[in-house]
Design an enzyme around this catalytic site. Sequence first.
Site, PDB file in Angstrom:
ATOM      1  CG  HIS A  30      -1.945   1.116   1.151  1.00 26.25           C
ATOM      2  ND1 HIS A  30      -3.016   1.207   2.015  1.00 26.25           N
ATOM      3  CD2 HIS A  30      -2.041   2.209   0.349  1.00 26.25           C
ATOM      4  CE1 HIS A  30      -3.717   2.302   1.726  1.00 26.25           C
ATOM      5  NE2 HIS A  30      -3.147   2.921   0.725  1.00 26.25           N
TER       6      HIS A  30
ATOM      7  CG  HIS B  54       2.243   8.719   2.204  1.00 24.88           C
ATOM      8  ND1 HIS B  54       1.814   9.091   3.457  1.00 24.88           N
ATOM      9  CD2 HIS B  54       1.165   8.187   1.573  1.00 24.88           C
ATOM     10  CE1 HIS B  54       0.534   8.788   3.594  1.00 24.88           C
ATOM     11  NE2 HIS B  54       0.106   8.240   2.461  1.00 24.88           N
TER      12      HIS B  54
ATOM     13  CD  GLU C 253       0.383   5.315  -1.229  1.00 29.12           C
ATOM     14  OE1 GLU C 253       1.140   5.326  -0.241  1.00 29.12           O
ATOM     15  OE2 GLU C 253      -0.849   5.441  -1.116  1.00 29.12           O
TER      16      GLU C 253
END
Length: 227
Positions: free
Chosen positions: A62, A120, A116
């Site tokens: 993930h 992040h 992502e």
Amino acid sequence: MGGKGWFLLKLLMFQGLFTSPPQDPGFDFFYFVLQWPGAYCDTKRACCYPTSGKPAADFGIHGLWPNYKDGSYPSNCDPDNEFDPSEISDLVSTLQTKWPTLSCPSNEGFKFWEHEWEKHGTCSESVMDQHKYFENTLALRDRVNLLQILTGAGIEPNDEFYKLKDIKKAIKEATGFTPVINCNKDPEKNSQLHEIFFCVDTSGTEFIECPIIPRDRCPSHLQFAKF
């Protein structure tokens, strides 16, 4: 000690006083998060297989998420550092296998990886660039074969229910690290194994015990969905 010796000694002392301290990466640790595709797809929103085809029945990545020890986390740290597919062209086939998208409509995966990185990954750019972020995350995935660990302990993705404590025990005994488990619910409102979190040091390369242990978001018994 002669004059030259004193000079060298003073030089060494001077260098010691003014050595730069290690750079603060801007966060305290990473969460490395793996998800079970059977649980992702077995919800009211359903899922779409990527254009490369149905992913393997295995835990997929993930993300790798910078976090603080107080439980909060940074996000979207550098809007100027946009996702560049050309930076990871050599990793795409591996990403499609180990970091597959399941979102709809069906796509190659670039939107998932872009999200992502920008949410992040940009918060870890003091430690690694875009290519290294994905490369390191894939390397972490190679070091933890969760499906093998669980099936070896008799915990299989067969729609049966298992004890949360048995799942955590099997993973801790095999890896040496305490995982955090998240569940979601299927259309019948059964809690099912969805995500498994590990903690990683600020280099993004070594597993560590979590500095903080959030509560598992699962009941004592949970379903391991088929895929």
